[in-house]
Design a protein around this motif. Sequence first.
Motif, PDB file in Angstrom:
ATOM      1  N   THR A   3       0.819  -1.216   0.000  1.00 56.01           N
ATOM      2  CA  THR A   3       0.000   0.000   0.000  1.00 56.01           C
ATOM      3  C   THR A   3       0.847   1.258   0.000  1.00 56.01           C
ATOM      4  OG1 THR A   3      -1.678  -1.216   1.254  1.00 56.01           O
ATOM      5  CG2 THR A   3      -1.877   1.175   1.186  1.00 56.01           C
ATOM      6  N   VAL A   4       1.977   1.223   0.761  1.00 58.40           N
ATOM      7  CA  VAL A   4       2.833   2.407   0.873  1.00 58.40           C
ATOM      8  C   VAL A   4       3.426   2.787  -0.484  1.00 58.40           C
ATOM      9  CG1 VAL A   4       4.903   3.363   1.932  1.00 58.40           C
ATOM     10  CG2 VAL A   4       3.376   1.917   3.288  1.00 58.40           C
ATOM     11  N   SER A   5       3.966   1.795  -1.212  1.00 62.93           N
ATOM     12  CA  SER A   5       4.571   2.078  -2.516  1.00 62.93           C
ATOM     13  C   SER A   5       3.516   2.540  -3.523  1.00 62.93           C
ATOM     14  CB  SER A   5       5.290   0.838  -3.048  1.00 62.93           C
ATOM     15  OG  SER A   5       4.399  -0.257  -3.167  1.00 62.93           O
ATOM     16  N   THR A   6       2.321   1.960  -3.434  1.00 65.68           N
ATOM     17  CA  THR A   6       1.220   2.399  -4.303  1.00 65.68           C
ATOM     18  C   THR A   6       0.870   3.854  -4.024  1.00 65.68           C
ATOM     19  OG1 THR A   6       0.298   0.157  -4.312  1.00 65.68           O
ATOM     20  CG2 THR A   6      -1.160   1.946  -5.003  1.00 65.68           C
ATOM     21  N   TYR A   7       0.828   4.197  -2.748  1.00 64.05           N
ATOM     22  CA  TYR A   7       0.512   5.568  -2.329  1.00 64.05           C
ATOM     23  C   TYR A   7       1.569   6.545  -2.848  1.00 64.05           C
ATOM     24  CZ  TYR A   7      -0.414   9.496   0.833  1.00 64.05           C
ATOM     25  OH  TYR A   7      -0.677  10.740   1.348  1.00 64.05           O
ATOM     26  N   VAL A   8       2.854   6.168  -2.775  1.00 64.07           N
ATOM     27  CA  VAL A   8       3.950   7.023  -3.236  1.00 64.07           C
ATOM     28  C   VAL A   8       3.866   7.239  -4.737  1.00 64.07           C
ATOM     29  CG1 VAL A   8       6.450   7.195  -3.511  1.00 64.07           C
ATOM     30  CG2 VAL A   8       5.494   6.414  -1.340  1.00 64.07           C
ATOM     31  N   ILE A   9       3.595   6.161  -5.487  1.00 64.41           N
ATOM     32  CA  ILE A   9       3.481   6.267  -6.947  1.00 64.41           C
ATOM     33  C   ILE A   9       2.334   7.189  -7.343  1.00 64.41           C
ATOM     34  CG2 ILE A   9       2.915   4.980  -9.048  1.00 64.41           C
ATOM     35  CD1 ILE A   9       4.403   2.582  -7.819  1.00 64.41           C
ATOM     36  N   ILE A  10       1.182   7.016  -6.681  1.00 65.92           N
ATOM     37  CA  ILE A  10       0.017   7.860  -6.969  1.00 65.92           C
ATOM     38  C   ILE A  10       0.332   9.323  -6.669  1.00 65.92           C
ATOM     39  CG2 ILE A  10      -2.372   8.394  -6.303  1.00 65.92           C
ATOM     40  CD1 ILE A  10      -2.760   5.396  -5.795  1.00 65.92           C
ATOM     41  N   LYS A  11       1.028   9.576  -5.551  1.00 61.72           N
ATOM     42  CA  LYS A  11       1.419  10.937  -5.187  1.00 61.72           C
ATOM     43  C   LYS A  11       2.305  11.560  -6.261  1.00 61.72           C
ATOM     44  CE  LYS A  11      -0.142  12.296  -1.087  1.00 61.72           C
ATOM     45  NZ  LYS A  11      -0.956  13.528  -0.946  1.00 61.72           N
ATOM     46  N   LYS A  12       3.291  10.808  -6.740  1.00 65.85           N
ATOM     47  CA  LYS A  12       4.201  11.321  -7.759  1.00 65.85           C
ATOM     48  C   LYS A  12       3.447  11.638  -9.049  1.00 65.85           C
ATOM     49  CE  LYS A  12       8.453   9.093  -6.109  1.00 65.85           C
ATOM     50  NZ  LYS A  12       9.515   8.102  -6.416  1.00 65.85           N
ATOM     51  N   CYS A  13       2.547  10.743  -9.441  1.00 64.99           N
ATOM     52  CA  CYS A  13       1.745  10.971 -10.651  1.00 64.99           C
ATOM     53  C   CYS A  13       0.858  12.202 -10.488  1.00 64.99           C
ATOM     54  CB  CYS A  13       0.873   9.750 -10.947  1.00 64.99           C
ATOM     55  SG  CYS A  13       1.771   8.274 -11.439  1.00 64.99           S
ATOM     56  N   LEU A  14       0.305  12.358  -9.280  1.00 61.27           N
ATOM     57  CA  LEU A  14      -0.588  13.482  -9.000  1.00 61.27           C
ATOM     58  C   LEU A  14       0.158  14.808  -9.069  1.00 61.27           C
ATOM     59  CD1 LEU A  14      -3.420  14.389  -8.217  1.00 61.27           C
ATOM     60  CD2 LEU A  14      -2.857  13.902  -5.828  1.00 61.27           C
ATOM     61  N   PHE A  15       1.352  14.882  -8.456  1.00 58.47           N
ATOM     62  CA  PHE A  15       2.126  16.120  -8.484  1.00 58.47           C
ATOM     63  C   PHE A  15       2.610  16.437  -9.901  1.00 58.47           C
ATOM     64  CE2 PHE A  15       2.930  15.363  -3.820  1.00 58.47           C
ATOM     65  CZ  PHE A  15       2.232  16.480  -3.401  1.00 58.47           C
ATOM     66  N   SER A  16       2.983  15.396 -10.661  1.00 56.94           N
ATOM     67  CA  SER A  16       3.388  15.615 -12.057  1.00 56.94           C
ATOM     68  C   SER A  16       2.223  16.161 -12.869  1.00 56.94           C
ATOM     69  CB  SER A  16       3.885  14.303 -12.674  1.00 56.94           C
ATOM     70  OG  SER A  16       5.008  13.803 -11.978  1.00 56.94           O
ATOM     71  N   GLN A  17       1.061  15.579 -12.660  1.00 56.84           N
ATOM     72  CA  GLN A  17      -0.138  16.026 -13.372  1.00 56.84           C
ATOM     73  C   GLN A  17      -0.461  17.483 -13.052  1.00 56.84           C
ATOM     74  OE1 GLN A  17      -3.918  15.087 -11.659  1.00 56.84           O
ATOM     75  NE2 GLN A  17      -4.737  14.340 -13.586  1.00 56.84           N
ATOM     76  N   ILE A  18      -0.413  17.838 -11.766  1.00 59.66           N
ATOM     77  CA  ILE A  18      -0.725  19.204 -11.343  1.00 59.66           C
ATOM     78  C   ILE A  18       0.276  20.194 -11.941  1.00 59.66           C
ATOM     79  CG2 ILE A  18      -0.793  20.765  -9.359  1.00 59.66           C
ATOM     80  CD1 ILE A  18      -1.912  18.429  -7.709  1.00 59.66           C
ATOM     81  N   GLY A  19       1.570  19.839 -11.914  1.00 63.24           N
ATOM     82  CA  GLY A  19       2.596  20.724 -12.474  1.00 63.24           C
ATOM     83  C   GLY A  19       2.395  20.963 -13.964  1.00 63.24           C
ATOM     84  N   ILE A  20       2.162  19.885 -14.708  1.00 66.57           N
ATOM     85  CA  ILE A  20       1.931  20.002 -16.153  1.00 66.57           C
ATOM     86  C   ILE A  20       0.674  20.832 -16.426  1.00 66.57           C
ATOM     87  CG2 ILE A  20       1.340  18.714 -18.244  1.00 66.57           C
ATOM     88  CD1 ILE A  20       3.056  16.397 -17.089  1.00 66.57           C
ATOM     89  N   GLY A  21      -0.380  20.578 -15.655  1.00 70.87           N
ATOM     90  CA  GLY A  21      -1.640  21.289 -15.855  1.00 70.87           C
ATOM     91  C   GLY A  21      -1.511  22.781 -15.591  1.00 70.87           C
ATOM     92  N   ILE A  22      -0.795  23.165 -14.532  1.00 65.75           N
ATOM     93  CA  ILE A  22      -0.621  24.585 -14.210  1.00 65.75           C
ATOM     94  C   ILE A  22       0.157  25.294 -15.319  1.00 65.75           C
ATOM     95  CG2 ILE A  22       0.524  26.198 -12.638  1.00 65.75           C
ATOM     96  CD1 ILE A  22      -0.193  24.290 -10.348  1.00 65.75           C
ATOM     97  N   ILE A  23       1.238  24.680 -15.790  1.00 64.28           N
ATOM     98  CA  ILE A  23       2.050  25.279 -16.863  1.00 64.28           C
ATOM     99  C   ILE A  23       1.228  25.434 -18.141  1.00 64.28           C
ATOM    100  CG2 ILE A  23       4.044  24.919 -18.374  1.00 64.28           C
ATOM    101  CD1 ILE A  23       5.391  23.470 -16.003  1.00 64.28           C
ATOM    102  N   ALA A  24       0.494  24.382 -18.530  1.00 61.03           N
ATOM    103  CA  ALA A  24      -0.290  24.411 -19.766  1.00 61.03           C
ATOM    104  C   ALA A  24      -1.410  25.448 -19.699  1.00 61.03           C
ATOM    105  CB  ALA A  24      -0.871  23.022 -20.045  1.00 61.03           C
ATOM    106  N   ASN A  25      -2.109  25.513 -18.571  1.00 66.01           N
ATOM    107  CA  ASN A  25      -3.202  26.480 -18.431  1.00 66.01           C
ATOM    108  C   ASN A  25      -2.685  27.911 -18.382  1.00 66.01           C
ATOM    109  OD1 ASN A  25      -6.056  25.273 -18.076  1.00 66.01           O
ATOM    110  ND2 ASN A  25      -4.776  23.898 -16.855  1.00 66.01           N
ATOM    111  N   ASN A  26      -1.519  28.124 -17.766  1.00 72.73           N
ATOM    112  CA  ASN A  26      -0.922  29.465 -17.764  1.00 72.73           C
ATOM    113  C   ASN A  26      -0.544  29.897 -19.174  1.00 72.73           C
ATOM    114  OD1 ASN A  26      -0.427  30.934 -15.115  1.00 72.73           O
ATOM    115  ND2 ASN A  26       0.140  28.858 -14.540  1.00 72.73           N
ATOM    116  N   PHE A  27      -0.002  28.977 -19.956  1.00 69.19           N
ATOM    117  CA  PHE A  27       0.349  29.282 -21.343  1.00 69.19           C
ATOM    118  C   PHE A  27      -0.906  29.625 -22.143  1.00 69.19           C
ATOM    119  CE2 PHE A  27       0.993  28.085 -25.788  1.00 69.19           C
ATOM    120  CZ  PHE A  27       2.148  28.798 -26.090  1.00 69.19           C
TER     121      PHE A  27
END
Length: 310
Positions: A3-27
């Motif tokens: 469960t811990v490793s699954t949680y870490v992977i989901i967190k990393k994917c979530l932060f990557s998604q948020i970062g990409i989304g903020i940059i794209a929407n700002n552009f």
Amino acid sequence: MNTVSTYVIIKKCLFSQIGIGIIANNFLLLFRIITLLHGKPKTTDLTTSHLALIHIIMLLNAVFLVSPDVFESLNFRNDVKCKVFFYIGRVMRGLSICTTCLLSVLQAITISLNTSWLVKFKHKSTSFIFSLLFFFWFFCLIFGSNIIFYTMASSNVTQRNVLIVSKYCSLSSMKAIIWRLIFILTTSRDVFFVGIMLLASVYMVILLSRHQRQSQYLHSSSLSARVSPEQRATQTILLLVSSFVVMYWVDFIISSSSLVLWVYDPVIFDIQSFVVNIYATVSPFVLMNQMEKEMKKVSNYIAMKNGFYL
């Protein structure tokens, strides 16, 4: 995989998604602002800018909810922070639905036939769109206010009838009749706007199909293969609406199941956050796909103002 490793992977994917989304929407927002300043604004330009702004706020708000370090860095009581961030998330989600619906309706009006009853809306001024967007804000701010009363900070003490949503925030229980009323009102609002989106999409598909048949009849296959700017914009809106509807129903199933079973854990919360933010992340890329000619026009205009030519 535990469960811990699954949680870490989901967190990393979530932060990557948020970062990409903020940059794209700002552009996207920056380009739309440049377009509005250096040309005659279209109603779809204003609506697209509004949608990008909503998604920037939504994604920034998600950072505070999914990151314990960022959440703790704010010097406010956890109870206040939970109420504010959950309220902003609820309001932005509602505005995203309303604005996407408006965008699909505006595109349907743009390509409507001169014999259609929609033609009388074609020449509405941009002030009409501003008034409509203002109404959406007022409507969503009032409509989402109920979440403030049922959001609270998580306690170290085990409490009955409290649903722990994240590390710091929980939802308190409410009377069954109130829960049903809120559920019915929220679902009715969402179904109404999603229904209008689908109706506008069906209308656009019918017009595109009719136009394609006429083109094949009047022109050779080489000419009929060309896609007009109006067709490209319509296909973009159709793709946008389709992605939104899929995202909405997946989110609806997850949140409804969690509330009915009264079970929520950090993994479920992060998965739901990822699903909710898919549309906010994908939409700017879909909308930017049709902006090539517009970017060329703006570049030429700026170059001419500075004495250069592209």
